[in-house]
Structures are given as C-alpha cells and as structure tokens.
Design an enzyme around this catalytic site. Structure first.
Site, PDB file in Angstrom:
ATOM      1  N   GLU A   1     -79.781   5.716  80.342  1.00  0.00           N
ATOM      2  CA  GLU A   1     -79.212   4.462  80.846  1.00  0.00           C
ATOM      3  C   GLU A   1     -78.316   4.784  82.026  1.00  0.00           C
ATOM      4  OE1 GLU A   1     -77.357   1.802  78.021  1.00  0.00           O
ATOM      5  OE2 GLU A   1     -78.891   2.238  76.496  1.00  0.00           O
TER       6      GLU A   1
ATOM      7  N   GLU B   1     -76.915   5.713  71.310  1.00  0.00           N
ATOM      8  CA  GLU B   1     -75.456   5.558  71.248  1.00  0.00           C
ATOM      9  C   GLU B   1     -74.967   5.389  69.806  1.00  0.00           C
ATOM     10  OE1 GLU B   1     -74.327   2.400  73.904  1.00  0.00           O
ATOM     11  OE2 GLU B   1     -75.025   3.470  75.680  1.00  0.00           O
TER      12      GLU B   1
END
Length: 914
Positions: free
Chosen positions: A605, A512
């Site tokens: 995720e 991220e």
C-alpha cells in the site's frame, strides 16, 4: 495500443459467454455425456426474506455484546485483543465446523458432526412453508445496496461500513428438481460467496455451512436429496453490524451452482498444474490430481490428461501431442487419493503481462477411468510462466524485469454493491489498464472466481489476499471471532481454489494485523499461516502486509517477500504531519533491505492520497504532500477534498512523495497504490460521507486528476499532457489560481490566452510542473508538452458558457441479458458549444423505454446520499452515471432519456442482443 485494447475487450466478451464453475469445466444441463459431470447455475428465482437480529435462535455462535462502538477511527489504529465470551445458549457451530474437514490436514483434528437436526422444526426450512409473500430475485444479490443510506452521527451503520443496511439476518429459499436418473451420483451445492455465517438446510435437514463471508465453499447434498422429485434449499445468512472496516454488502452476492458428478470424481478444486524449468524452448508440466471415491466399494482408477492451447479469445486453437497418464491406484470406499505426473512440452506459449508479453493460456483436460470406463472429466485453465523475486532486481517474469505498477481493489462494484457482475469488473480493469496499471492487490479478501479469470485473460499480476484480521480485532464483530477455528480451512480452501491462475504471483495471508504488535506470539501465528500456504502451493511466495512491524521484530522474518504498507516512504514523517497522532515511521526501505538482503521488497500500500473529482480548494499547499484540513485541502461543509492531488490521509503520502521514495530505492519491486477505484465505506477524512476518497478513479468510474499523474509515470511512451484545475472561476478574477501540469513529456510551456507563462523542465525527482503564481482571467489555458526537445502533446482547456444541454456517452452500446451484461452510460452537462461544464451540478431525471431497466445511478460524489437505485440525481462537476440492463431474451432497442429543467434533453439507444 488501441489494437491491443480492442483485442483484449473482444477476448473478455468471449470469455463472458462461457459458464465457469471455479476452475472446474462443467457441461450445461442439456448436454449430457457419458461421465455425467454437470455444473448447473441455480441463480434464478430465489425467495428472499430479511429481518432483524434476535428473530430466531439459529445462531452460529454467541458474539460479544457491543453496547457502544465508534468506527470513526484512523485506518492505522492499533488492533486490540479479543474479548472473553462465555457460552450461554445453544449454537450451531458444532454442526457447521465439519464442513471444513477436507481442508484440515491432520485428520485427528477434524470435527465429528453431532447427532440431531437443529433448525429442522423451523418453518423456513420446510418444503411446505408458504413463501409466496417473500421477495422473488436472482443471484448474485446484495440486499443492502438499494439503501437507504444511514445518515448522520450515531447512525445505525456508520461511515466505516458505508452507511448502507448490510447488517441483519436473511433467508434464501429455492426448490430444485433432482431426476431419478441422478440416483447414484454425487450432488453438491457450490456457493462462490455468501455474506456471512451461511447455514444450509436441504429438505429440512441441516447440511452445513461456512462462516467467512468471502469464502467459496461446497456442501455434499447427496445424503439429503430426494431423487426423482423436488428438493427444498433453505439458506440462512447472519451479517453482524460492526463487522468490517469497509462495506461488505449482504446476501448471496456471488454465483450459486448445483454440481452433479459420478460418485468417483476429481475432488473439489482437485487439480494443481505447475510449470517448472520454464524457457521459450521448453517447459515441464506437472499435474497433481486428487480423486474422491464416494461409492460404496473400493475402486481402481487411472487418469489421462491432455492439453489444448487457448487463443486470446479463450477458444481452443490446437491440441498438444503430449499426454500425462497415471498408473492404476486403488481408492478405498469413501476415501480420497492423489496421483501425479509430468511431461515436457516444447516451445511453450508463455503467459506474461502486457505490453511486452502476452497472457497465453492452456487448458488441461483430465479424464478419470475405472475399468477402462470414463467416469469423470475435469478441465483446468493455466498458464506457463517463470516468476523470480530478486532482492536487488525486483520482479522478473519470463526473464523480463517488471516494475510493479499496481493498485489495491476492494470487492464492491460501486453503485452495484457487492453483487458480482463480470461486465462491471471488466470495466474497472480496462480503465486500470488504460492507466498503465499492471498489477492488482485484492484487498483484503478472496475475490469472485470470475475476477481472476479476467486478470488471467488481461495479463494483470495479482497478489491474492485472504485476511484483514487474525486473533486481534479491528472492529468488535469481525473475523477475529472465528479465526482460531477456521484459519486453516479458510487458507487451504482459498489457495486450492485459486492456485491454477497464472495471474497470481504471491499469496498474502494478512493485512496490517494486530499481531505485528505482539512479538514472538504474533510471529508464531504468521509462521503457521506461512507453512499452510507453502504446503498448499510451494511454487509461490507468501507474505503479510506490515504497517507497524520493523525489521528487527520477529514478525517480518516469517515472510518470503517483504510487503510494506506506507513504511517505505515513511508514515507521518514529513513536516506537515509531524504533530499528528498515530504511527510515526521514517522511510524504511533501506532498513528492511539491510536486514533481509535476500528478500524482495515491495509496497503493498502506498499513497492513500485523497480527492473529490473536479473540486479545487485554495490556497494550495506549497509542499508536495500534506494532510487534509479544513481550508487546507479540505472543505468541511461540503465534505470535499481538493483535486490538486497533494493531500492525503493522516498516515499517507502524495503520489509525488511516493514516486521520489521508489526512485531513490531502485531495489524496490514497485507499488500497489491505495486505491485504484473509490469504494464504499472508509470515507476518510469525512466520516459523514458514504464512500472513500482515495481512488485514482471515483466510485462512478470517472477519472480524477490523479489518474493522469499516474499515467504520466506508468505509460511514458504515451504522448499525454493534462492541465488542472478547470478554468471556470468567476469568483477568482484577479486572484492567484495555481496551474499544475502532468505529462509523460519532460518539459511544458504554458499559455494563458496565448501569452506564454514560461517553459519548465522536470527536474530530478519532480513529477509535476507547477505555475503557482498564475492570476486568473477567463479564457483559454494551453499546455504544450515536449520530449527530448520535440513537441510531444498539447492540451487546451477553456472557460465554458452556462449549462445548456445534456449529452450521453457510452463504450458499450450493445448488451446481452444472457451474459448479465450492463451498459454504463455517462451523462454530461455541456454548454452550447458541447464543452462539459466542469462546475455543473444540475438535477437530472432519467427514464427508459423498451426492454431495459435502470439498475443504478451515481455521480462520484462521496457525500451524495441519494440512493443508488434512484432514477434521478444531480451530476457532480459536470458528470453523472446511469447503469442499465436488458430485461428480455429477445433482440430490441432500449432508449434511455435524460431531462433537466432549462437544459436540452438527450437520449441514447442501447442494442439488446439475444
């Protein structure tokens, strides 16, 4: 399955008897053989002293001045640009950068160490300094885990980093003896992990260091050693505040080694064993070997590599007849050279994940010869397996399609903190194995080497990850400050250390990262990291996890496989989330699949569902996924989240919603749930708490209801059924109290006090069965599960009596001091009939008799600010945890006793083995 579990556990116990030094095989201090490679643990008897920032000027580099920072941010907040910093004071960076030179490929970009000896006149580096008043301790060590917790708004350490005092500057000192007979050898210090900005002095001389706290590194002590006498090591660590989004811990939190080799030896992490053309009939084994010549003359060397087969316990069972011999090469003085060779072996024992495959392993034994004299040996464990990444079929291991049933794991071990302990890591993995998990994503940093030894032996698939940030920051003092100088060294060292582990199937070089937002500029950094990974290991794909980058952006084009965080099932796209601030993304599996038809897609995720074990909040959402709000899944007074397992972080989705999305897109290779276990820090949604709510298992190691939801999906062959909530609701008589059932069966009949409440069958894309109109009355709930029309499994829960007594339970009642083994003991509050009282919160006092010590206690409540080292605490919803260790090298009995006012006490005996 029990036989498999027992065999795995026995295997891990045997493995814990071995002393590993990364991949290198090492002889003990007392086992000297001709080539004199020794790897000596120096974990014992260090001196430790910690103080606040500004007490000395021996800083690695200047850092931004953080005047105000709020770490109470949503986890998917946009990273921001780094600040411009002007250097205004003397720093150690020029003396530290050369430590990484061996991992910079372009020799013209390597650093030259300046003259001078910064810090040489500082008292703490001197062998004459009197450190008798310093704390005496053993490694691994986490200086912060003892607490106390920093409570409240505006605390010195906030919820994001776990409210524990991990920040500060500390010194570790130790004297080591180097024999005169070692003169002429190469002497190295190997540090498996030190948090952070490590700087090392030996006998008052600055040797080098490494800033990234998760990196393993090695320093050449040879020029600084006094042969035939004592040598003073002094290590300074500098752990900034506001440097992470989770709990880092502080200190030398992994193992420390002294390595002695011949001056001509295999390089640090210098072998790479690769298997190609793999089938059940044969496989080609290729080995690359890097050899250092630290002698004063040019030498001609050759190598011979033999192979042995390891059984499931890690013992050598046989030797292969095949051998790889390399021809003579000349290595110049103070230079390195590479040699390689290959051989084909027949009928290889393949490494693969359970339950259908076995994690078979081999060991390569490489011997280095100079003039026919053996000067070094090096052992490398590896596995033979084929791994394919198919855009339509997903992941194939040895020709078998493996659906990724994975979880994300942070590096802390709950109440033990960041200090690595193999028995604690084994406990975590064994519970995940029971869950049906077959894969681990290491979020978001390199793990302890021993963890990968466990994943190898237990047959887990692993995504090995290195960075959470690149040049754009998530917290003011995180890794972005050193990324431009160190990204190549860190990435190459990380891969070189871990590349022989068969459990690793892919590398991740980012999570991220803010560069998702910067178009071509961010993609160029991704390309550089990808190329480094490919150069170090062309056998595995590499990727970075994306929560923002879309298919038409340049960033994902740099990935070998597509790694998505939450975007597959959509972010804030369900009705209950539509008005929330933050990233809003429709489900993107199809869009990525269409854009990259040749790349495998998986979710790195998923979920980020939240709950506190055993707490239930009414009313219950009628949908399948909802954000947590007070009175709607949340309790703002007690910082609880409902265990109906329907509630999530604002950017997350429930397990049910994720399962739907995965099943509707069968080309997706699988998922890594956020997260397997709760971890310290990131206490979403309650910033004033200490630890996360996202685990399938709580911080103490107790199963949440969600455990059984995942198990019902991931182990369809296991007969199981699970009812929630508990049935102790004296304040809800006559009120609607929904009952949900998780099962690996396909239908369930529910009974309340022997009255049938109906039989329900799972429909398409339905993963739980709900009776949302049940009116509470005390008594008994019974669920009978069926599969294909036949009875599958039954569960009964009852309204309990009042708390009456304490009971202990453990899975390891024998431990060893030598192996640093711990016993994890559950204490339960039960009624007179021995049934756990699910809403009990009694205060328990623990004490110990015999050669043992209470290391920590916990209860899994994220809001409990009792220090982990406390020997008394409340149970949480009926359960508490005590962790003990032995304190003697002799055999003996350790007696643990638990007492509580108005409850019958209990005790348990733990056997201490030599």
């Amino acid at each position: 399955m029990m036989d498999i579990h027992n065999r795995i556990k026995k295997g891990v116990k045997v493995i814990t008897l071995l002393i590993f030094c990364a991949i290198t095989a090492c002889t003990s201090k007392n086992q000297k053989i001709s080539y004199q490679r020794e790897c000596i643990s120096i974990n014992k008897n260090w001196k430790f002293f910690k103080y606040k920032f500004g007490s000395d000027t021996l800083i690695y580099d200047i850092r931004p001045d953080v005047k105000e920072y709020n770490d109470n941010k949503v986890a998917d907040s946009k990273p921001t640009e780094a600040e411009e910093i002007t250097q205004t004071q003397f720093v150690l960076k020029p003396w530290i950068l050369p430590t990484g030179n061996n991992f910079i490929k372009d020799e013209t970009k390597r650093f030259i160490k300046p003259s001078g000896n910064p810090g040489g006149d500082f008292d703490f580096v001197s062998g004459n300094y009197n450190d008798s008043t310093w704390e005496n301790l053993d490694l691994p060590h986490d200086w912060a885990i003892a607490g106390p917790f920093c409570e409240g708004w505006g605390a010195e350490v906030g919820g994001g980093m776990g409210r524990l005092p991990s920040h500060g500057v500390a010194w570790y000192r130790k004297k080591i003896e180097i024999q005169e007979s070692d003169n002429g050898k190469s002497i190295f210090l190997q540090v498996d992990g030190a948090m952070s900005y490590a700087v090392v002095w030996c006998n008052g001389k600055l040797v080098g260091g490494w800033p990234y706290g998760y990196a393993s590194f090695q320093l050449d002590l040879t020029p600084y050693v006094n042969f035939g006498g004592q040598n003073q090591l002094a290590i300074r660590l500098d752990n900034p505040p506001n440097s992470s989004r989770w709990y880092t811990g502080g200190g030398i939190y992994r193992d420390m080694w002294l390595i002695k080799t011949n001056s001509i030896h295999v390089s640090q992490w210098g072998t790479f064993v690769k298997a190609t053309n793999v089938s059940s009939k044969e496989a080609t084994i290729n080995i690359d070997i890097s050899i250092d010549n630290h002698s004063k003359k040019d030498v001609t060397v050759n190598t011979v590599t033999n192979f042995v087969v390891l059984d499931e316990l890690g013992n050598v069972t046989s030797k292969l007849k095949e051998t790889i011999e390399t021809t003579d090469i000349t290595i110049l003085s103070n230079e390195s050279s590479n040699v390689s060779g290959k051989v084909t072996i027949s009928k290889p024992k393949l490494w693969g994940p359970l339950p259908n495959q076995k994690p078979n392993r081999y060991e390569a034994i490489t011997r280095v010869y100079v003039n026919q004299q053996e000067v070094d040996t090096y052992k490398t464990q590896f596995g033979i397996r084929s791994v394919e990444f198919d855009a339509n079929s997903g992941l194939m291991v040895n020709g078998e399609k493996i659906k990724i049933q994975g979880v994300n794991q942070h590096h802390d071990l709950g109440a033990l903190g960041a200090a690595f302990n193999k028995s604690a890591a084994e406990r975590q993995l064994m519970m995940l194995k029971e869950l049906g998990c077959n894969a681990i994503r290491l979020a978001h940093n390199p793990p302890a080497p021993e963890l990968l030894q466990l994943t190898d032996s237990l047959g887990f698939l692993v995504i090995d990850e290195i960075f959470d940030v690149w040049e754009r920051k998530k917290t003011p003092l995180d890794f972005h400050l050193i990324f431009p100088d160190w990204y190549e060294q860190d990435t190459r060292a990380f891969i070189r250390r871990d590349r022989n582990h068969p459990s690793i199937i892919a590398w991740s070089f980012g999570n991220e990262v803010g560069e998702q937002y910067t178009g071509e500029d961010g993609a160029k950094i991704a390309e550089r990291l990808h190329n480094i990974a490919s150069d170090e290991d062309p056998t595995r794909p590499s990727t970075a996890s994306m929560n923002f980058a879309k298919p038409d952006m340049p960033f994902p084009a740099q990935m070998d496989i597509i790694s998505l965080n939450y975007q597959g099932e959509g972010i804030r796209n369900a009705p209950a989330y539509k008005d929330l601030k933050g990233i809003h993304t429709e489900p993107l599996y199809n869009a990525f699949h269409n854009k990259f038809p040749d790349k495998m897609i998986f979710s790195s995720e998923t979920a980020s569902a939240l709950s506190t074990r055993g707490t239930y909040i009414f009313p219950v959402s009628t949908g399948i996924s909802a954000p947590v709000r007070n009175g709607a899944g949340g309790d703002d007074e007690h910082f609880y989240v409902s265990s109906y397992e329907l509630y999530t972080a604002d950017f997350g989705s429930s397990a049910d919603k994720v399962f739907q999305s995965q099943d509707k897109h069968p080309f997706v290779a699988g998922e890594f749930v956020w997260s397997g276990w709760d971890y310290i820090g990131e206490p979403t949604p309650y910033y004033l708490a200490r630890s996360s709510y996202s685990g399938i298992i709580d911080l103490a190691g107790f199963k949440k209801d969600r455990f059984y939801l995942y198990q019902s999906r991931w182990r369809p062959e296991l007969p199981m059924v699970h009812i929630l909530p508990h049935w102790n609701w004296s304040d809800r008589i006559g009120k609607t109290t929904p009952v949900h059932v998780f099962t690996s069966g396909d239908e369930v009949e529910l009974f309340l006090n022997e009255r049938s409440l109906g039989r329900k069958k799972k429909q398409a894309y339905e993963y739980r069965l709900r009776w949302d109109d049940v009116v509470y009355e005390p008594g008994e709930l019974k669920a009978i599960a069926y599969k294909n029309g036949k009875k599958w499994k039954e569960e009964i829960i009852k309204t309990t009596g009042e708390p009456a007594k304490l009971e202990f339970e453990t899975i390891n009642d024998k431990i060893s001091v030598h192996n640093k083994e711990l016993s994890f003991i559950t204490v339960m509050v039960t009624d007179q009939n021995g049934i756990v009282v699910p809403d009990a919160h009694n205060h328990i006092r623990f004490h110990i008799e015999g050669p043992g010590e209470i290391v920590a206690t916990d209860n899994g409540n994220p809001a409990d600010m009792t220090p982990f080292i406390s020997t008394d605490r409340n149970v949480f919803n009926g359960y508490g945890l005590v962790i003990i260790k032995g304190t003697s090298l002799c055999t003996g009995d350790i007696k643990l006793i638990a007492e509580s006012d108005n409850l019958e006490s209990t005790e348990i005996i733990i056997k201490l083995n030599p």
